[in-house]
Design a protein around this motif. Structure first.
Motif, short mmCIF file in Angstrom:
data_model
loop_
_atom_site.label_atom_id
_atom_site.label_comp_id
_atom_site.label_asym_id
_atom_site.label_seq_id
_atom_site.Cartn_x
_atom_site.Cartn_y
_atom_site.Cartn_z
N GLY A 124 0.80 -1.22 0.00
CA GLY A 124 0.00 0.00 0.00
C GLY A 124 0.83 1.27 0.00
O GLY A 124 1.89 1.35 -0.63
N LYS A 125 0.39 2.30 0.74
CA LYS A 125 1.06 3.59 0.77
C LYS A 125 2.46 3.50 1.37
O LYS A 125 3.38 4.18 0.93
CB LYS A 125 0.22 4.59 1.57
N ALA A 126 2.60 2.65 2.37
CA ALA A 126 3.91 2.49 3.01
C ALA A 126 4.93 1.96 2.01
O ALA A 126 6.10 2.39 1.98
CB ALA A 126 3.80 1.55 4.21
N TYR A 127 4.47 1.03 1.13
CA TYR A 127 5.36 0.47 0.11
C TYR A 127 5.78 1.55 -0.89
O TYR A 127 6.97 1.69 -1.21
CB TYR A 127 4.65 -0.68 -0.62
N LEU A 128 4.81 2.31 -1.38
CA LEU A 128 5.11 3.34 -2.38
C LEU A 128 6.02 4.43 -1.83
O LEU A 128 6.95 4.89 -2.49
CB LEU A 128 3.81 3.96 -2.89
N TYR A 154 9.82 5.08 -3.48
CA TYR A 154 10.27 6.32 -4.13
C TYR A 154 11.37 7.02 -3.33
O TYR A 154 12.24 7.69 -3.89
CB TYR A 154 9.09 7.25 -4.37
N ALA A 155 11.35 6.82 -2.01
CA ALA A 155 12.44 7.37 -1.18
C ALA A 155 13.75 6.66 -1.51
O ALA A 155 14.82 7.29 -1.56
CB ALA A 155 12.10 7.20 0.30
N HIS A 158 17.21 8.27 -3.26
CA HIS A 158 18.35 8.33 -2.34
C HIS A 158 19.63 8.64 -3.11
O HIS A 158 19.90 8.05 -4.16
CB HIS A 158 18.49 7.01 -1.58
N ARG A 159 20.44 9.53 -2.56
CA ARG A 159 21.63 10.01 -3.28
C ARG A 159 22.65 8.90 -3.53
O ARG A 159 23.25 8.83 -4.60
CB ARG A 159 22.27 11.13 -2.45
N SER A 160 22.85 8.03 -2.56
CA SER A 160 23.88 6.99 -2.69
C SER A 160 23.35 5.69 -3.27
O SER A 160 24.00 5.04 -4.08
CB SER A 160 24.52 6.71 -1.32
#
Length: 553
Positions: A384-388, A392-393, A397-399
Motif C-alpha cells: 500500500g502507501k507504506a510500500y510506495l 520512491y524514497a 536516495h543520493r547513494s
C-alpha cells in the motif's frame, strides 16, 4: 643564617660555617619545616643542598627555575618579578597573537594602504586601528562587533592607544567597503612582491553562508538558493574566493545567494582583468564547466583548467572511453592525455587516476550495495502507501538510488549495468584545459591545488567563524566578508612561512602575556619571557621581537 621563604612551604636558606683559620664559608640549601613528632616544635629539614655559595652552578639553577616556571601562570610570574622590583601588579593580557598579526599587518603594508586612503578624509575616529582590531578579533577570538569593544578594552593587548568604541567599528566598516577595490588591489600587489607569489595560476571557487531569518528585507544579496549547507529554507549569500597556487587569498567577492556558480565567472574575470595580471590560467571546479564560461575565461588571452563531470555530456564520456595507457606521476596520481573533436572544436582532456581513491570508491560502493539488499528485503514486506513511500524514497536516495532500476512490474532491482559503469570511474577525475603549453602533469597537479581554496573556505567558516553573521544590511555583509578576507590573508601567510597550522601558532603565541605594573614613577608594561618556539615563529615571519619592558608612562 639567612632565609628566603616562599608560600609553597619550601624555602631557600643560607648557612655559614667558620673554619679553623677564621674564614667563613656560606652554603645554600632548599629546606622546609617539619613538626617534631614527640616534642611538637617546628624544625628545619634540608631537602637538597646546592653547595657552597661561591661555587654554585648558576646555569643549573636557571634551568631549575625555568623548569619550575612551567607550572606557574604568566600572571604569577609577573607578580613575583614585580614584588622583587617594588612594583604593584595590576593586570595581564595575552599579547603574542596580536603582536604577530600587527607585525604582518605592517610588513605587508596594510597600515600604509589604509593611511593613503584616509589622507583625503576628515575622519577623527581611529579608523585604521578599528579595522585592525576587527581583523585581529576574527583571527584570535571571533565575536560580534558589539563584543569587540570589550574584547579590545579588557581581554587582549593590541598596542592601540586610542580606545575603540562600537561607533568606530561601524564607521570603519563603511570606510573599508568604500575603498575595498583600491585596498584589495594594493594589498595584493604588495603581498605578491613581498612573498614572491606566482600569479599566473589563479584558483577560484564559491561557497555560501546562510542567515537565520525569514525575511530578506528587499536585500540584493540575501536570497533563497541551493545551499551547500543543506539549508535551502534560509536566505544566503554567495562568497567567491580567488587564491594563488601558494594558497594566498588574493581577492573575495560577495554575490547574490541565488546566483549560480557559473554566473559568477564573468564578474570575477572582469574584476581581475582590471588588475592586469597578464596571462592567467584559471583553475575551477565542476560547477563552472559551461561553454559560456570557457569562452569568458579565454577572454583577453586567459586560459583555463576545469574539473569536468564524470557523468556529464557526451564529449566527456567520449574522453573517458578513449584508449591509451596511464603514466605514473606519483603513487597517488596516474594520468592519461586525450583529445576529442576536430579543428576549432578540438578539446584537450587529462584523465587522472588515484589508486587509493579507487579502493575507497570500491569499498563505499560495496557498503551501499549491502545496504540496498537490506532495504529491498524490507521493502518487499510492505504494501500500500507504506510500500510506495519507501520505494520512491529509495529511488531518490543520493547513494543507493544510482544503482537501482524499476522493472515494468514496478519492482525495484539492482542495475548491474550501472554498477559496471561505476567501476570504470573508480578513482578517476576528468580535467579539460585550453592551454597548449602546460604539460599533462602540470595540469593534473595544478588542479589538485584547488583544494587550497577549499581549505581557505574551511578556515573562513571554522577558525575565523564567518558565521553566524550578525549583519542584515548588504553593505555591512560585504564589509564583514572583507574583514574575514584580511584575517584569512594574515593566517595563510603565517601558515605558509612557518609550516604550522594557525590554531597551533595561535595557541603558542597566546601564552605570551603583557603585564601591567604600577610604580612610584608611573606605569610599566612588561612581556613574559619569550619561549624558544615563540622566538622561532617571529623569526620565520621576519617580525622584530618586542622589547621586554615598555617605557614607563
Amino acid at each position: 643564617m639567612t632565609i628566603h621563604a616562599f608560600s609553597m612551604g619550601m624555602y631557600v636558606r643560607t648557612i655559614k660555617r667558620r673554619n679553623k683559620d677564621g674564614s667563613e664559608v656560606e652554603y645554600v640549601q632548599l629546606a622546609h619545616n617539619t613538626r617534631h613528632p614527640e616534642k611538637g616544635y617546628s624544625r628545619a629539614e634540608v631537602v637538597y643542598s646546592f653547595g657552597r655559595r661561591d661555587q654554585l652552578d648558576v646555569a643549573a639553577l636557571k634551568r631549575l627555575v625555568s623548569s619550575l616556571s612551567r607550572f606557574i601562570s604568566p600572571e604569577d610570574i609577573q607578580d613575583l618579578e614585580a614584588q622583587s622590583a617594588g612594583l604593584k601588579f595590576i593586570s595581564s593580557r595575552p599579547a603574542g597573537g596580536a603582536l604577530l598579526l600587527k607585525g604582518l599587518w605592517e610588513r605587508i603594508g596594510i597600515d600604509r594602504c589604509l593611511a593613503n586612503a584616509l589622507k583625503h578624509t576628515e575622519f577623527k575616529a581611529p579608523i585604521s586601528d578599528a579595522i585592525f582590531a576587527m581583523v585581529a578579533n576574527r583571527a584570535l577570538a571571533p565575536s560580534s562587533k558589539l563584543a569587540v569593544e570589550e574584547w579590545v578594552a579588557k581581554d587582549v593587548h593590541l598596542d592601540i592607544e586610542a580606545p575603540i568604541k562600537v561607533q568606530h567599528l561601524y564607521r570603519s566598516m563603511d570606510f573599508l567597503l568604500k575603498n575595498a577595490e583600491a585596498i584589495q588591489e594594493k594589498v595584493f600587489w604588495t603581498t605578491a612582491q613581498l612573498l614572491n607569489l606566482t600569479v599566473d595560476l589563479i584558483f577560484f571557487d564559491t561557497t555560501n553562508t546562510y542567515f537565520e531569518m525569514e525575511d530578506t528585507n528587499d536585500s540584493e544579496l540575501l536570497a533563497f538558493g541551493k545551499s551547500k549547507h543543506k539549508r535551502d529554507d534560509l536566505p544566503q549569500v554567495t562568497i567567491g574566493l580567488a587564491v594563488t597556487r601558494e594558497g594566498i587569498p588574493v581577492r573575495c567577492w560577495v554575490l547574490p545567494g541565488n546566483q549560480n556558480d557559473a554566473k559568477c565567472v564573468d564578474t570575477v574575470q572582469k574584476d581581475l582583468n582590471d588588475w592586469r595580471l597578464g596571462n592567467v590560467i584559471w583553475a575551477m571546479d565542476r560547477g563552472m564547466t559551461s561553454e559560456e564560461n570557457r569562452k569568458n575565461l579565454q577572454r583577453t588571452g586567459g586560459q583555463y583548467i576545469l574539473g569536468e563531470k564524470l557523468r556529464g555530456p557526451n564529449v566527456n564520456e567520449e574522453a573517458l572511453n578513449r584508449g591509451g595507457r596511464f603514466k605514473k606521476v606519483n603513487d597517488n596520481l596516474h594520468i592519461k592525455e586525450v583529445f576529442v573533436g576536430e579543428g576549432s572544436g578540438r578539446r584537450r582532456f587529462v584523465i587522472a587516476y588515484n589508486p587509493e581513491q579507487a579502493e575507497h570508491d570500491k569499498h563505499v560502493r560495496a557498503r551501499n550495495l549491502e545496504r540496498i539488499e537490506t532495504e529491498l528485503a524490507a521493502l518487499n514486506k510492505r504494501s500500500g502507501k507504506a510500500y510506495l513511500k519507501s520505494k520512491y524514497a529509495l529511488l531518490a536516495h543520493r547513494s543507493m538510488g544510482r544503482y537501482l532500476k524499476e522493472l515494468k512490474s514496478g519492482k525495484l532491482t539492482v542495475d548491474k549495468a550501472k554498477i559496471k559503469q561505476a567501476e570504470k570511474l573508480d578513482g578517476k577525475y576528468l580535467l579539460s584545459t585550453s592551454d597548449k603549453s602546460l604539460s599533462a602533469e602540470d595540469i593534473a597537479l595544478g588542479y589538485k591545488q584547488l583544494m587550497e581554496v577549499e581549505r581557505a573556505f574551511r578556515t573562513l567558516k571554522s577558525t575565523l567563524s564567518l558565521r553566524p553573521v550578525y549583519h542584515t544590511k548588504d553593505d555591512r555583509i560585504r564589509s564583514h566578508v572583507l574583514l574575514c578576507w584580511l584575517a584569512l590573508l594574515l593566517v595563510r601567510i603565517t601558515e605558509l612561512e612557518t609550516g604550522l597550522s594557525w590554531p597551533r601558532v595561535r595557541a603558542e603565541l597566546e601564552r605570551l602575556y603583557l603585564g601591567e605594573f604600577l610604580h612610584k614613577d608611573g606605569r610599566v608594561l612588561q612581556y613574559t619571557e619569550l619561549t624558544q618556539n615563540q622566538r622561532n615563529l617571529f623569526k620565520k615571519l621576519n617580525i622584530k621581537l618586542p622589547a621586554k619592558i615598555k617605557p614607563i608612562g
